[in-house]
Design a protein around this motif. Structure first.
Motif, PDB file in Angstrom:
ATOM      1  N   ALA A   5       0.825  -1.217   0.000  1.00  0.00           N
ATOM      2  CA  ALA A   5       0.000   0.000   0.000  1.00  0.00           C
ATOM      3  C   ALA A   5       0.855   1.261   0.000  1.00  0.00           C
ATOM      4  CB  ALA A   5      -0.922  -0.003   1.211  1.00  0.00           C
ATOM      5  N   THR A   6       2.158   1.135  -0.247  1.00  0.00           N
ATOM      6  CA  THR A   6       3.060   2.286  -0.159  1.00  0.00           C
ATOM      7  C   THR A   6       2.605   3.426  -1.062  1.00  0.00           C
ATOM      8  OG1 THR A   6       4.908   0.790   0.303  1.00  0.00           O
ATOM      9  CG2 THR A   6       5.454   3.039  -0.346  1.00  0.00           C
ATOM     10  N   ALA A   7       2.127   3.095  -2.254  1.00  0.00           N
ATOM     11  CA  ALA A   7       1.767   4.125  -3.235  1.00  0.00           C
ATOM     12  C   ALA A   7       0.395   4.742  -2.975  1.00  0.00           C
ATOM     13  CB  ALA A   7       1.816   3.538  -4.643  1.00  0.00           C
ATOM     14  N   ASN A   8      -0.398   4.141  -2.112  1.00  0.00           N
ATOM     15  CA  ASN A   8      -1.735   4.681  -1.846  1.00  0.00           C
ATOM     16  C   ASN A   8      -1.643   5.897  -0.929  1.00  0.00           C
ATOM     17  OD1 ASN A   8      -2.198   1.565  -2.357  1.00  0.00           O
ATOM     18  ND2 ASN A   8      -4.136   2.606  -2.787  1.00  0.00           N
ATOM     19  N   PRO A   9      -2.374   6.957  -1.236  1.00  0.00           N
ATOM     20  CA  PRO A   9      -2.336   8.169  -0.400  1.00  0.00           C
ATOM     21  C   PRO A   9      -2.703   7.874   1.049  1.00  0.00           C
ATOM     22  CG  PRO A   9      -3.506   8.594  -2.450  1.00  0.00           C
ATOM     23  CD  PRO A   9      -3.276   7.117  -2.388  1.00  0.00           C
ATOM     24  N   ALA A  10      -2.054   8.565   1.970  1.00  0.00           N
ATOM     25  CA  ALA A  10      -2.271   8.318   3.398  1.00  0.00           C
ATOM     26  C   ALA A  10      -3.721   8.545   3.808  1.00  0.00           C
ATOM     27  CB  ALA A  10      -1.350   9.223   4.213  1.00  0.00           C
ATOM     28  N   ARG A  11      -4.406   9.490   3.157  1.00  0.00           N
ATOM     29  CA  ARG A  11      -5.790   9.797   3.541  1.00  0.00           C
ATOM     30  C   ARG A  11      -6.721   8.603   3.365  1.00  0.00           C
ATOM     31  NH1 ARG A  11      -4.930  12.316  -1.409  1.00  0.00           N
ATOM     32  NH2 ARG A  11      -6.190  11.497  -3.130  1.00  0.00           N
ATOM     33  N   GLN A  12      -6.304   7.608   2.588  1.00  0.00           N
ATOM     34  CA  GLN A  12      -7.166   6.455   2.327  1.00  0.00           C
ATOM     35  C   GLN A  12      -7.204   5.467   3.496  1.00  0.00           C
ATOM     36  OE1 GLN A  12      -5.701   5.063  -1.696  1.00  0.00           O
ATOM     37  NE2 GLN A  12      -7.874   5.355  -2.173  1.00  0.00           N
ATOM     38  N   PHE A  13      -6.432   5.727   4.554  1.00  0.00           N
ATOM     39  CA  PHE A  13      -6.373   4.788   5.667  1.00  0.00           C
ATOM     40  C   PHE A  13      -6.840   5.464   6.952  1.00  0.00           C
ATOM     41  CE2 PHE A  13      -3.253   3.588   2.493  1.00  0.00           C
ATOM     42  CZ  PHE A  13      -3.583   2.255   2.268  1.00  0.00           C
ATOM     43  N   VAL A  14      -7.883   4.897   7.555  1.00  0.00           N
ATOM     44  CA  VAL A  14      -8.415   5.398   8.824  1.00  0.00           C
ATOM     45  C   VAL A  14      -7.722   4.646   9.947  1.00  0.00           C
ATOM     46  CG1 VAL A  14     -10.471   5.641  10.264  1.00  0.00           C
ATOM     47  CG2 VAL A  14     -10.635   5.982   7.782  1.00  0.00           C
ATOM     48  N   VAL A  15      -7.102   5.401  10.879  1.00  0.00           N
ATOM     49  CA  VAL A  15      -6.321   4.765  11.945  1.00  0.00           C
ATOM     50  C   VAL A  15      -6.807   5.231  13.313  1.00  0.00           C
ATOM     51  CG1 VAL A  15      -4.283   4.565  10.479  1.00  0.00           C
ATOM     52  CG2 VAL A  15      -4.537   6.573  11.942  1.00  0.00           C
ATOM     53  N   CYS A  16      -6.520   4.403  14.313  1.00  0.00           N
ATOM     54  CA  CYS A  16      -6.948   4.719  15.671  1.00  0.00           C
ATOM     55  C   CYS A  16      -6.094   3.922  16.657  1.00  0.00           C
ATOM     56  CB  CYS A  16      -8.419   4.355  15.861  1.00  0.00           C
ATOM     57  SG  CYS A  16      -8.752   2.579  15.729  1.00  0.00           S
ATOM     58  N   SER A  17      -6.186   4.284  17.918  1.00  0.00           N
ATOM     59  CA  SER A  17      -5.569   3.485  18.976  1.00  0.00           C
ATOM     60  C   SER A  17      -6.622   2.728  19.772  1.00  0.00           C
ATOM     61  CB  SER A  17      -4.759   4.376  19.917  1.00  0.00           C
ATOM     62  OG  SER A  17      -5.605   5.287  20.594  1.00  0.00           O
ATOM     63  N   GLN A  18      -7.898   3.105  19.574  1.00  0.00           N
ATOM     64  CA  GLN A  18      -9.010   2.427  20.232  1.00  0.00           C
ATOM     65  C   GLN A  18     -10.232   2.530  19.312  1.00  0.00           C
ATOM     66  OE1 GLN A  18      -9.250   3.174  24.717  1.00  0.00           O
ATOM     67  NE2 GLN A  18      -8.061   4.964  24.115  1.00  0.00           N
ATOM     68  N   ASN A  19     -11.055   1.491  19.301  1.00  0.00           N
ATOM     69  CA  ASN A  19     -12.348   1.558  18.633  1.00  0.00           C
ATOM     70  C   ASN A  19     -13.281   0.546  19.290  1.00  0.00           C
ATOM     71  OD1 ASN A  19     -12.018  -1.062  17.355  1.00  0.00           O
ATOM     72  ND2 ASN A  19     -10.773  -0.089  15.765  1.00  0.00           N
ATOM     73  N   HIS A  20     -14.508   0.457  18.824  1.00  0.00           N
ATOM     74  CA  HIS A  20     -15.476  -0.410  19.497  1.00  0.00           C
ATOM     75  C   HIS A  20     -15.030  -1.870  19.497  1.00  0.00           C
ATOM     76  CE1 HIS A  20     -16.798  -1.207  15.317  1.00  0.00           C
ATOM     77  NE2 HIS A  20     -17.248  -2.339  15.805  1.00  0.00           N
ATOM     78  N   ASP A  21     -14.413  -2.315  18.403  1.00  0.00           N
ATOM     79  CA  ASP A  21     -13.966  -3.707  18.316  1.00  0.00           C
ATOM     80  C   ASP A  21     -12.813  -3.986  19.274  1.00  0.00           C
ATOM     81  OD1 ASP A  21     -15.536  -5.185  16.540  1.00  0.00           O
ATOM     82  OD2 ASP A  21     -14.584  -4.282  14.801  1.00  0.00           O
ATOM     83  N   GLN A  22     -11.786  -3.157  19.209  1.00  0.00           N
ATOM     84  CA  GLN A  22     -10.565  -3.439  19.951  1.00  0.00           C
ATOM     85  C   GLN A  22     -10.744  -3.266  21.456  1.00  0.00           C
ATOM     86  OE1 GLN A  22      -8.363  -4.930  18.351  1.00  0.00           O
ATOM     87  NE2 GLN A  22      -8.960  -4.425  16.267  1.00  0.00           N
ATOM     88  N   VAL A  23     -11.669  -2.409  21.866  1.00  0.00           N
ATOM     89  CA  VAL A  23     -11.993  -2.273  23.287  1.00  0.00           C
ATOM     90  C   VAL A  23     -13.073  -3.276  23.675  1.00  0.00           C
ATOM     91  CG1 VAL A  23     -12.878  -0.724  25.073  1.00  0.00           C
ATOM     92  CG2 VAL A  23     -11.340   0.169  23.319  1.00  0.00           C
ATOM     93  N   GLY A  24     -14.170  -3.264  22.937  1.00  0.00           N
ATOM     94  CA  GLY A  24     -15.336  -4.057  23.320  1.00  0.00           C
ATOM     95  C   GLY A  24     -15.153  -5.553  23.198  1.00  0.00           C
TER      96      GLY A  24
END
Length: 609
Positions: free
Chosen positions: A378-397
């Protein structure tokens, strides 16, 4: 594009209500009006097994069932409202009756999104759309530019994450129903906030699921973690696909939703010539031409496949963006030390460096946990195309006890983690409450009425945790106490430490908006110094340069600035104003040739030249 056909109950003031349902196996279909007027209307069969008819008596508020083969009475699969729950009558809704005031609203581009994921039932004391509206000024003050709602499609009872929804066109009644959602979206747009809605097109919930009575909505070709797969490529699949295309278009057109987050698209199983997701994007493109508005489709997947977001001309499906689990896992394992389950593939500093530079860590390499090669580059794909987080409903819940990072790492480390997400080149997402260190957990909860199903859910949750070394007993998903314990306290106004953390988040978000405008991976220098345990992240594309130093160790680190640039300190997370140990205000102060990073701290530097 394939067959496109309106379904459900469509009301217009000059005609009445047109009822349309797909039931290819039925020999007769009737509409049974129950209130306020009673009527039995025989529908006419049309091509491909659709049945349709006009009722002049039915209007907004009318309750109805479909009756199949003169005996089986069922709610409408495309019901717009289920005011008495998943087993009772459907309700006719007039989508044109709402008075929108967002006429000048234009959706925000991906690079301007700072997303705030929330669960309607636990975000506010009211647990409703109206409860969210009351708190929009607080989110606006924080710097958020978009809210993301976990699924709001009608589910059994009043307590659910939303992924057990069974009426994808109906808005959960206990949240405020169709008008409540429209009022929320309208209020968001007037506040300058975009709205992302989580939708589920990979499975349907079990309770209230009458789809098999109507037709082959499911296929035996595949199985998913939730049972039989939806029929996207088998016989009669054109009409199942149409069902979900119509659903997506309804949210965007009739509810003015700006973006859809497509849940677990790796479980949308389709081997046809044109994948469901590609065709969905084509329908959305067509709607954009009709409405003059811009819409965004964001996929959730754990397959690290750029095909989802690559243009159709490059063999992709053309979606705007996707969630990126690798980024979360790289941070989580590094700061918590957890290595159980799927975390076994992560935990080294070089993983964090790689995901910042190249997006996917597993980009065509072997995964020890999965025992196979995973991902594409995915190196060539623009950074805006990736949503990132340190917590979300899945990873916490999906933790046994639903612990947030607040319970797993120190207060100082929370600030470091916030910097990693917000100062990354990617599209950042926060999970409700993280901005002030909410201490209540986010647990898994349901309110099913089927006792056997309740027991199956309890058993299934325990089995999910088998791969992790978590201690304790999983809270009962069916208990109302579990639900209430997951509600946000919004306690930062009474808690100095929490308020300091929130103010820190505000400052980071403002820095991103004013300095890191449209950041890119190609304008990023990043490396990890093992001897210092410090991550160096420099955005070279901004003018002037921005350098971020992340100390992830529990010891202070001495850093020598050896490039002879004229740096000034924009932010030191260890400053007393952010609840840290450093005395004195470091904001906008001159940086010395040698800097001391306090344990678990972040310093942001700006080049004055």
């Amino acid at each position: 594009m394939g067959i496109i056909r309106e379904i459900g109950a469509s009301f217009s003031a000059d005609k009445g209500t047109v009822f349309t349902v797909w039931a290819p196996r039925a020999t007769s279909v009737e509409v049974v009006l129950q209130a306020p007027e009673k009527e039995v209307l025989a529908l006419q069969r049309e091509a491909y097994g659709y049945w349709t008819g006009l009722s002049e008596k039915a209007g907004p508020g009318s309750r109805y069932f479909f009756r199949l083969n003169n005996e089986l009475q069922r709610p409408d699969p495309a019901s717009l409202s289920q005011p008495e729950g998943v087993h009772k009558a459907s309700e006719v809704i007039d989508h044109f009756a709402f008075s929108w005031t967002d006429h000048n609203w234009k959706n925000l581009p991906l690079e301007q999104l700072i997303i705030y994921e929330l669960h309607v039932g636990t975000f506010s004391e009211e647990g409703t759309f109206a409860g969210i509206i009351k708190k929009l000024p607080e989110l606006k003050d924080l710097g958020i530019t978009a809210i993301e709602l976990m699924p709001v499609a009608q589910f059994p009872g009043n307590r659910n994450w939303g992924y057990d929804g069974i009426y994808p066109f109906a808005v959960q009644g206990s949240y405020g129903g169709p008008d409540g959602l429209k009022k929320l979206v309208d209020a968001c747009h007037n506040a300058g906030l975009a709205v992302v809605l989580d939708v589920v097109y990979n499975h349907m919930g079990p309770e209230g699921n009458y789809l098999n009575d109507y037709g082959p909505y499911f296929t035996s070709k595949y199985n998913t973690p939730w049972g039989a797969a939806l029929n996207f490529d088998d016989a009669h699949s054109d009409h199942v696909r149409n069902f979900f295309f119509q659903n997506a278009l309804m949210w965007l057109r009739d509810y003015h939703i700006d973006a859809l987050r497509l849940d677990a698209v790796h479980a949308i199983l389709d081997t046809g010539a044109k994948h469901f997701l590609q065709e969905l994007q084509e329908h959305v493109n067509q709607l954009e031409e009709q409405t003059g508005r811009y819409y965004t489709l964001i996929a959730e997947t754990d397959l690290n496949d750029v095909r989802l977001i690559n243009p159709v001309s490059e063999g992709g499906y053309g979606l705007a963006a996707q969630w990126m689990d690798d980024f979360h896992h790289a941070i989580h394992t590094l700061v918590t030390g957890e290595k159980d389950g799927y975390y076994a593939d992560f935990g080294k500093p070089e993983h964090l460096v790689k995901t910042l530079k190249h997006s996917f860590i597993y980009n065509g390499i072997y995964s020890e946990y999965r025992k196979r090669t995973i991902g594409s580059d995915a190196t060539a794909n623009p950074a805006r195309q990736f949503v990132v987080c340190s917590q979300n409903h899945d990873q916490v819940g999906n933790r046994m006890l639903g612990e947030r990072l607040t319970k797993l790492v120190s207060f100082e480390m929370l600030k470091v983690i916030a910097g990693l997400v917000i100062l990354s080149p990617y599209t950042p997402m926060l999970f409700m409450g993280e901005e002030y260190g909410e201490e209540n957990p986010f647990l898994f909860f349901v309110s099913h009425t089927d006792k056997d199903l309740v027991e199956a859910v309890r058993k299934g949750r325990k089995e999910e945790f088998a791969a992790f070394a978590w201690q304790g007993e999983a809270p009962d998903p069916q208990s109302e106490k579990t639900f209430k314990h997951s509600r946000l306290q919004h306690s930062y106004k009474q808690n100095e430490k929490q308020n300091q953390l929130r103010e820190y988040y505000k400052t980071l978000i403002q820095l991103r908006k004013t300095i890191l405008i449209n950041p890119g991976k190609e304008q990023l220098e990043v490396y990890f110094n093992d001897s210092e345990t410090v991550l160096y992240l420099t955005h070279t594309g901004s003018s002037p340069k921005l350098r971020c130093l992340f100390n992830i160790s529990k010891q202070p680190q001495s850093i020598t600035m050896d490039d002879n640039r004229n740096w000034r300190i924009l932010l030191n997370s260890a400053d007393a104003k952010w609840g840290g140990s450093e005395k004195g205000n470091y904001t906008s102060s001159e940086a010395q040739q040698t800097l001391t990073l306090q344990p678990e701290s972040l310093i942001i530097l700006q080049n004055k030249v």
